[in-house]
Design a protein around this motif. Sequence first.
Motif, PDB file in Angstrom:
ATOM      1  N   GLU A  53       3.174   0.814  -6.932  1.00 27.39           N
ATOM      2  CA  GLU A  53       3.034  -0.593  -6.557  1.00 27.39           C
ATOM      3  C   GLU A  53       4.380  -1.177  -6.117  1.00 27.39           C
ATOM      4  OE1 GLU A  53       1.228  -2.216 -10.070  1.00 27.39           O
ATOM      5  OE2 GLU A  53      -0.757  -1.450  -9.516  1.00 27.39           O
ATOM      6  N   ARG A  54       5.433  -0.843  -6.830  1.00 28.11           N
ATOM      7  CA  ARG A  54       6.775  -1.332  -6.483  1.00 28.11           C
ATOM      8  C   ARG A  54       7.207  -0.803  -5.111  1.00 28.11           C
ATOM      9  NH1 ARG A  54       9.802   0.590 -10.700  1.00 28.11           N
ATOM     10  NH2 ARG A  54       9.057  -1.144 -11.948  1.00 28.11           N
ATOM     11  N   LEU A  55       6.979   0.479  -4.866  1.00 29.53           N
ATOM     12  CA  LEU A  55       7.336   1.064  -3.569  1.00 29.53           C
ATOM     13  C   LEU A  55       6.610   0.346  -2.435  1.00 29.53           C
ATOM     14  CD1 LEU A  55       8.683   3.711  -2.095  1.00 29.53           C
ATOM     15  CD2 LEU A  55       6.271   4.336  -1.942  1.00 29.53           C
ATOM     16  N   CYS A  56       5.318   0.134  -2.619  1.00 25.53           N
ATOM     17  CA  CYS A  56       4.525  -0.512  -1.567  1.00 25.53           C
ATOM     18  C   CYS A  56       4.951  -1.962  -1.352  1.00 25.53           C
ATOM     19  CB  CYS A  56       3.040  -0.454  -1.913  1.00 25.53           C
ATOM     20  SG  CYS A  56       2.354   1.204  -1.844  1.00 25.53           S
ATOM     21  N   ARG A  57       5.061  -2.707  -2.430  1.00 25.12           N
ATOM     22  CA  ARG A  57       5.325  -4.146  -2.311  1.00 25.12           C
ATOM     23  C   ARG A  57       6.772  -4.463  -1.977  1.00 25.12           C
ATOM     24  NH1 ARG A  57       1.225  -4.971  -7.032  1.00 25.12           N
ATOM     25  NH2 ARG A  57      -0.604  -5.523  -5.793  1.00 25.12           N
ATOM     26  N   VAL A  58       7.710  -3.815  -2.637  1.00 26.73           N
ATOM     27  CA  VAL A  58       9.130  -4.152  -2.456  1.00 26.73           C
ATOM     28  C   VAL A  58       9.718  -3.432  -1.248  1.00 26.73           C
ATOM     29  CG1 VAL A  58      11.414  -4.058  -3.531  1.00 26.73           C
ATOM     30  CG2 VAL A  58       9.417  -4.672  -4.904  1.00 26.73           C
ATOM     31  N   THR A  59       9.519  -2.130  -1.171  1.00 24.79           N
ATOM     32  CA  THR A  59      10.133  -1.344  -0.105  1.00 24.79           C
ATOM     33  C   THR A  59       9.425  -1.545   1.231  1.00 24.79           C
ATOM     34  OG1 THR A  59      10.837   0.300  -1.713  1.00 24.79           O
ATOM     35  CG2 THR A  59      10.820   0.977   0.604  1.00 24.79           C
ATOM     36  N   HIS A  60       8.088  -1.519   1.210  1.00 28.06           N
ATOM     37  CA  HIS A  60       7.328  -1.538   2.465  1.00 28.06           C
ATOM     38  C   HIS A  60       6.620  -2.859   2.752  1.00 28.06           C
ATOM     39  CE1 HIS A  60       8.105   2.645   3.352  1.00 28.06           C
ATOM     40  NE2 HIS A  60       7.849   2.926   2.089  1.00 28.06           N
ATOM     41  N   ARG A  61       6.761  -3.824   1.866  1.00 29.76           N
ATOM     42  CA  ARG A  61       6.150  -5.150   2.061  1.00 29.76           C
ATOM     43  C   ARG A  61       4.644  -5.072   2.325  1.00 29.76           C
ATOM     44  NH1 ARG A  61      10.139  -7.314  -0.332  1.00 29.76           N
ATOM     45  NH2 ARG A  61      12.016  -7.706   0.828  1.00 29.76           N
ATOM     46  N   ARG A  62       3.993  -4.200   1.577  1.00 32.01           N
ATOM     47  CA  ARG A  62       2.528  -4.075   1.638  1.00 32.01           C
ATOM     48  C   ARG A  62       1.986  -4.703   0.371  1.00 32.01           C
ATOM     49  NH1 ARG A  62      -0.323  -1.467   5.956  1.00 32.01           N
ATOM     50  NH2 ARG A  62       1.106  -0.012   6.913  1.00 32.01           N
ATOM     51  N   TYR A  63       1.043  -5.613   0.529  1.00 27.00           N
ATOM     52  CA  TYR A  63       0.530  -6.316  -0.643  1.00 27.00           C
ATOM     53  C   TYR A  63      -0.915  -5.971  -0.949  1.00 27.00           C
ATOM     54  CZ  TYR A  63       4.955  -8.547  -0.031  1.00 27.00           C
ATOM     55  OH  TYR A  63       6.312  -8.747   0.109  1.00 27.00           O
ATOM     56  N   GLU A  64      -1.647  -5.477   0.039  1.00 23.40           N
ATOM     57  CA  GLU A  64      -2.995  -4.969  -0.201  1.00 23.40           C
ATOM     58  C   GLU A  64      -2.852  -3.469  -0.425  1.00 23.40           C
ATOM     59  OE1 GLU A  64      -6.167  -6.190   2.461  1.00 23.40           O
ATOM     60  OE2 GLU A  64      -4.819  -7.728   3.241  1.00 23.40           O
ATOM     61  N   LEU A  65      -2.962  -3.057  -1.675  1.00 16.25           N
ATOM     62  CA  LEU A  65      -2.716  -1.662  -1.998  1.00 16.25           C
ATOM     63  C   LEU A  65      -4.000  -0.850  -2.000  1.00 16.25           C
ATOM     64  CD1 LEU A  65      -0.130  -2.005  -4.882  1.00 16.25           C
ATOM     65  CD2 LEU A  65       0.241  -1.912  -2.420  1.00 16.25           C
ATOM     66  N   THR A  78      -2.458  16.376  -7.492  1.00 12.25           N
ATOM     67  CA  THR A  78      -2.517  15.887  -6.125  1.00 12.25           C
ATOM     68  C   THR A  78      -2.944  14.434  -6.159  1.00 12.25           C
ATOM     69  OG1 THR A  78      -3.074  18.072  -5.289  1.00 12.25           O
ATOM     70  CG2 THR A  78      -3.545  16.205  -3.845  1.00 12.25           C
ATOM     71  N   MET A  79      -2.144  13.584  -5.521  1.00 16.51           N
ATOM     72  CA  MET A  79      -2.468  12.165  -5.407  1.00 16.51           C
ATOM     73  C   MET A  79      -2.840  11.889  -3.951  1.00 16.51           C
ATOM     74  SD  MET A  79       0.299  10.172  -7.795  1.00 16.51           S
ATOM     75  CE  MET A  79       1.776  10.961  -7.182  1.00 16.51           C
ATOM     76  N   MET A  80      -3.941  11.161  -3.778  1.00 18.09           N
ATOM     77  CA  MET A  80      -4.397  10.769  -2.452  1.00 18.09           C
ATOM     78  C   MET A  80      -4.622   9.263  -2.465  1.00 18.09           C
ATOM     79  SD  MET A  80      -7.212  13.757  -1.879  1.00 18.09           S
ATOM     80  CE  MET A  80      -8.097  13.172  -3.312  1.00 18.09           C
ATOM     81  N   ARG A  81      -4.317   8.644  -1.353  1.00 19.67           N
ATOM     82  CA  ARG A  81      -4.551   7.209  -1.260  1.00 19.67           C
ATOM     83  C   ARG A  81      -5.566   6.924  -0.180  1.00 19.67           C
ATOM     84  NH1 ARG A  81      -2.457   5.229   3.358  1.00 19.67           N
ATOM     85  NH2 ARG A  81      -0.600   6.166   4.263  1.00 19.67           N
ATOM     86  N   ASP A  82      -6.277   5.809  -0.355  1.00 18.40           N
ATOM     87  CA  ASP A  82      -7.102   5.309   0.728  1.00 18.40           C
ATOM     88  C   ASP A  82      -6.160   4.780   1.808  1.00 18.40           C
ATOM     89  OD1 ASP A  82      -9.441   5.914  -0.615  1.00 18.40           O
ATOM     90  OD2 ASP A  82      -9.723   3.899  -1.398  1.00 18.40           O
ATOM     91  N   THR A  83      -6.706   4.423   2.939  1.00 22.90           N
ATOM     92  CA  THR A  83      -5.863   3.940   4.025  1.00 22.90           C
ATOM     93  C   THR A  83      -5.485   2.477   3.801  1.00 22.90           C
ATOM     94  OG1 THR A  83      -7.819   3.391   5.332  1.00 22.90           O
ATOM     95  CG2 THR A  83      -6.810   5.542   5.715  1.00 22.90           C
ATOM     96  N   PHE A  84      -4.334   2.118   4.359  1.00 21.47           N
ATOM     97  CA  PHE A  84      -3.903   0.728   4.378  1.00 21.47           C
ATOM     98  C   PHE A  84      -4.661   0.001   5.491  1.00 21.47           C
ATOM     99  CE2 PHE A  84      -0.044   2.545   2.424  1.00 21.47           C
ATOM    100  CZ  PHE A  84       0.174   1.631   1.405  1.00 21.47           C
ATOM    101  N   PRO A  85      -4.794  -1.325   5.394  1.00 16.74           N
ATOM    102  CA  PRO A  85      -5.399  -2.075   6.493  1.00 16.74           C
ATOM    103  C   PRO A  85      -4.639  -1.784   7.793  1.00 16.74           C
ATOM    104  CG  PRO A  85      -5.152  -3.482   4.570  1.00 16.74           C
ATOM    105  CD  PRO A  85      -4.425  -2.190   4.262  1.00 16.74           C
ATOM    106  N   GLY A  86      -5.372  -1.524   8.845  1.00 20.58           N
ATOM    107  CA  GLY A  86      -4.764  -1.257  10.137  1.00 20.58           C
ATOM    108  C   GLY A  86      -4.502   0.214  10.416  1.00 20.58           C
TER     109      GLY A  86
END
Length: 106
Positions: A53-65, A78-86
């Motif tokens: 959450e810190r990496l996404c919000r602070v480093t990449h300015r992504r708020y919808e995780l 293995t960690m997988m993420r859903d896609t970001f908006p866009g």
Amino acid sequence: MNITPATRLELNQALEALYQDAAVAIDWSELYRWFGEQPLNPTSYAQIKLSWERLCRVTHRRYELPELRLILGRAKLTMMRDTFPGESPVICLDDLADAQGSSALP
């Protein structure tokens, strides 16, 4: 649990790979070394989540995780993420294999 700055850097590098590539596999032996425990306990998983959450919000300015999913393999987590908006959506391999020459491939 208190992970070292060097360990935090390794964790952040793995999470950056997750951010960039939508999946990352980490050897269990690395995770056990990072967190000083085997198996990992809920506090360690919470630390991974907080770091993500810190990496996404602070480093990449992504708020919808996007939601993270884990595969607890024999040798690796293995960690997988859903896609970001866009981002391009996840595509099923069967859909591409069945396209037979269509222009669906990047």
